[in-house]
Write a protein that holds these residues in place. Structure first.
Motif, mmCIF file in Angstrom:
data_model
loop_
_atom_site.group_PDB
_atom_site.id
_atom_site.type_symbol
_atom_site.label_atom_id
_atom_site.label_comp_id
_atom_site.label_asym_id
_atom_site.label_seq_id
_atom_site.Cartn_x
_atom_site.Cartn_y
_atom_site.Cartn_z
ATOM 1 N N ALA A 13 0.822 -1.211 0.000
ATOM 2 C CA ALA A 13 0.000 0.000 0.000
ATOM 3 C C ALA A 13 0.859 1.264 0.000
ATOM 4 C CB ALA A 13 -0.918 0.001 1.229
ATOM 5 N N THR A 35 -6.903 -3.606 -9.823
ATOM 6 C CA THR A 35 -7.547 -4.782 -9.211
ATOM 7 C C THR A 35 -7.894 -4.525 -7.747
ATOM 8 O OG1 THR A 35 -5.473 -5.871 -8.565
ATOM 9 C CG2 THR A 35 -6.347 -6.360 -10.775
ATOM 10 N N GLY A 36 -7.161 -3.619 -7.095
ATOM 11 C CA GLY A 36 -7.485 -3.270 -5.709
ATOM 12 C C GLY A 36 -8.902 -2.707 -5.632
ATOM 13 N N TYR A 39 -11.414 -5.571 -5.241
ATOM 14 C CA TYR A 39 -11.537 -6.100 -3.874
ATOM 15 C C TYR A 39 -12.260 -5.088 -2.986
ATOM 16 C CZ TYR A 39 -8.605 -9.923 -5.367
ATOM 17 O OH TYR A 39 -8.143 -11.018 -6.030
ATOM 18 N N ARG A 40 -11.982 -3.809 -3.211
ATOM 19 C CA ARG A 40 -12.675 -2.760 -2.460
ATOM 20 C C ARG A 40 -14.174 -2.743 -2.796
ATOM 21 N NH1 ARG A 40 -9.679 1.298 -0.050
ATOM 22 N NH2 ARG A 40 -7.407 0.996 -0.169
ATOM 23 N N SER A 96 -8.684 -6.307 3.438
ATOM 24 C CA SER A 96 -7.732 -7.425 3.420
ATOM 25 C C SER A 96 -8.351 -8.718 3.949
ATOM 26 C CB SER A 96 -6.459 -7.078 4.202
ATOM 27 O OG SER A 96 -5.724 -6.106 3.488
ATOM 28 N N ALA A 99 -10.153 -10.000 0.989
ATOM 29 C CA ALA A 99 -9.191 -10.421 -0.049
ATOM 30 C C ALA A 99 -8.489 -11.729 0.305
ATOM 31 C CB ALA A 99 -8.161 -9.311 -0.286
ATOM 32 N N ARG A 105 -11.256 -14.421 -4.425
ATOM 33 C CA ARG A 105 -10.103 -14.263 -5.318
ATOM 34 C C ARG A 105 -10.345 -14.986 -6.639
ATOM 35 N NH1 ARG A 105 -6.394 -11.494 -2.699
ATOM 36 N NH2 ARG A 105 -5.195 -11.486 -4.612
ATOM 37 N N GLY A 125 -1.828 -4.464 -8.596
ATOM 38 C CA GLY A 125 -2.428 -5.198 -7.493
ATOM 39 C C GLY A 125 -1.384 -5.770 -6.559
ATOM 40 N N ARG A 126 -1.620 -7.016 -6.122
ATOM 41 C CA ARG A 126 -0.702 -7.666 -5.186
ATOM 42 C C ARG A 126 -0.142 -8.966 -5.757
ATOM 43 N NH1 ARG A 126 -2.362 -3.572 -3.429
ATOM 44 N NH2 ARG A 126 -2.479 -2.812 -1.284
ATOM 45 N N ASP A 127 -0.915 -9.589 -6.662
ATOM 46 C CA ASP A 127 -0.591 -10.936 -7.152
ATOM 47 C C ASP A 127 -0.632 -10.989 -8.676
ATOM 48 O OD1 ASP A 127 -3.291 -10.419 -7.392
ATOM 49 O OD2 ASP A 127 -3.902 -12.498 -7.024
ATOM 50 N N ARG A 153 0.411 8.710 1.842
ATOM 51 C CA ARG A 153 -1.019 8.525 2.089
ATOM 52 C C ARG A 153 -1.583 9.665 2.933
ATOM 53 N NH1 ARG A 153 -3.346 3.657 0.398
ATOM 54 N NH2 ARG A 153 -2.914 4.118 -1.758
ATOM 55 N N ARG A 176 -2.257 -4.051 7.232
ATOM 56 C CA ARG A 176 -2.795 -4.520 5.941
ATOM 57 C C ARG A 176 -1.692 -5.222 5.145
ATOM 58 N NH1 ARG A 176 -4.740 -1.546 1.293
ATOM 59 N NH2 ARG A 176 -4.224 0.418 2.303
ATOM 60 N N ASP A 180 -1.709 -9.070 3.889
ATOM 61 C CA ASP A 180 -1.547 -9.379 2.457
ATOM 62 C C ASP A 180 -0.332 -10.282 2.215
ATOM 63 O OD1 ASP A 180 -3.796 -7.831 1.921
ATOM 64 O OD2 ASP A 180 -2.665 -6.068 1.267
ATOM 65 N N ARG A 183 -1.159 -14.164 3.935
ATOM 66 C CA ARG A 183 -2.332 -15.011 3.640
ATOM 67 C C ARG A 183 -1.890 -16.231 2.824
ATOM 68 N NH1 ARG A 183 -4.395 -10.384 -0.291
ATOM 69 N NH2 ARG A 183 -3.221 -10.998 -2.133
HETATM 70 O O1 CDP Z 1 -4.379 1.570 -2.863
HETATM 71 P P1 CDP Z 1 -4.026 0.671 -1.732
HETATM 72 O O2 CDP Z 1 -2.630 0.200 -1.813
HETATM 73 O O3 CDP Z 1 -4.389 1.189 -0.387
HETATM 74 O O4 CDP Z 1 -4.889 -0.648 -1.849
HETATM 75 P P2 CDP Z 1 -5.518 -1.308 -3.128
HETATM 76 O O5 CDP Z 1 -4.516 -1.517 -4.181
HETATM 77 O O6 CDP Z 1 -6.746 -0.561 -3.458
HETATM 78 O O7 CDP Z 1 -5.883 -2.743 -2.543
HETATM 79 C C1 CDP Z 1 -6.720 -2.886 -1.414
HETATM 80 C C2 CDP Z 1 -6.560 -4.279 -0.838
HETATM 81 O O8 CDP Z 1 -7.079 -5.230 -1.777
HETATM 82 C C3 CDP Z 1 -5.153 -4.739 -0.552
HETATM 83 O O9 CDP Z 1 -4.696 -4.333 0.735
HETATM 84 C C4 CDP Z 1 -5.283 -6.257 -0.640
HETATM 85 O O10 CDP Z 1 -5.786 -6.802 0.564
HETATM 86 C C5 CDP Z 1 -6.351 -6.441 -1.720
HETATM 87 N N1 CDP Z 1 -5.802 -6.765 -3.042
HETATM 88 C C6 CDP Z 1 -5.439 -8.067 -3.284
HETATM 89 O O11 CDP Z 1 -5.498 -8.897 -2.378
HETATM 90 N N2 CDP Z 1 -5.008 -8.441 -4.514
HETATM 91 C C7 CDP Z 1 -4.925 -7.558 -5.509
HETATM 92 N N3 CDP Z 1 -4.523 -7.963 -6.718
HETATM 93 C C8 CDP Z 1 -5.263 -6.204 -5.267
HETATM 94 C C9 CDP Z 1 -5.685 -5.827 -4.018
#
Ligand code: CDP
Ligand code: CDP
Length: 223
Positions: A13, A35-36, A39-40, A96, A99, A105, A125-127, A153, A176, A180, A183
């Protein structure tokens, strides 16, 4: 004819993913997929519906039946505009947990892969590099020190007219990231073939041009 690139941008984040990914997409004429925001969106709808967020079957059902439209920067859930609502502290606090759920997912990853099917996308995203698009042409893992990510932020919240407490933000982001990273399904980590960019002390412009350089190398240098 230039190949329609697929670019994956992951990281914790506040690393600058969405800001930088949107700019790279604009510069290269590609589609940007946040992609975040997906999940939001599911988290927002689950909270709206009053469902217990520990009811994994219930949340999974919501994920399956919800229509999410991404039209950057606009986000709609079942036709309702939620662009700002999905960034609320309440959604951020619970996202989270949602997610972590395997079925949530699975549903969202399927949508994400469909959006990237024909290439020509920048997805953040994350993955993305590890799981969603393992064959992406360019993989970037953006990081910055926790302190800098909190500072970014904090400034952003103030700029958007919200009150912001840096100590609370520090705890929220740290927690968070830990959820992430730890998990069992698709945890946050760099892909083996990702280029890791520490953006601490770097401007948005600098990071954007580093990624554009990487893409040019990819296009001209081949594999
Ligand atoms: O912008 P910020 O970094 O605060 O968060 P975001 O990118 O909007 O993502 C929000 C949450 O969604 C993350 O903290 C993860 O828990 C989840 N996420 C995920 O698990 N996998 C992704 N590809 C994108 C987001
Ligand atoms: O999507 P992610 O959570 O990774 O980060 P972001 O929402 O794109 O960026 C968080 C904040 O940091 C935004 O207000 C950006 O303008 C800012 N930022 C920055 O100051 N310097 C950078 N190199 C990247 C982002």
């Amino acid at each position: 004819e230039m190949k329609r690139l697929t670019i994956a941008i992951d990281g914790p984040a506040g690393a600058g993913k969405s800001t930088v990914a949107r700019r790279v997409a604009e510069e290269m004429g590609l589609l940007y997929v946040d992609t975040g925001a997906m999940y939001r969106a599911i988290t927002w709808k689950a909270l709206q519906s009053g469902i217990d967020l520990s009811d994994e079957q219930g949340v999974a059902g919501i994920a399956r039946e919800t229509e999410i439209e991404l039209n950057p920067p606009e986000v709609r859930v079942d036709g309702i505009r939620v662009t700002e609502a999905i960034r609320s502290p309440e959604v951020t606090q619970h996202v989270s947990k949602v997610a972590k759920m395997a079925e949530v997912r699975r549903v969202l990853v399927e949508k994400q892969r469909r959006l990237a099917r024909d290439g020509g996308v920048v997805m953040d995203g994350r993955d993305i590099g590890t799981h969603v698009l393992p064959d992406a042409d360019v993989k970037v893992f953006l990081t910055a020190s926790l302190e800098e990510r909190v500072r970014r932020r904090h400034l952003e919240m103030i700029r958007r007219g919200f009150s912001s407490d840096p100590d609370r933000l520090y705890q929220e982001i740290k927690q968070r990231d830990e959820m992430d990273e730890n998990r069992s399904h698709s945890p946050l980590r760099p892909a083996a073939d990702a280029v890791i960019m520490d953006t601490t002390g770097r401007s948005i412009d600098e990071v954007v041009s580093m990624i554009l350089d990487l893409c040019r190398t990819k296009v001209s240098g081949g594999e």
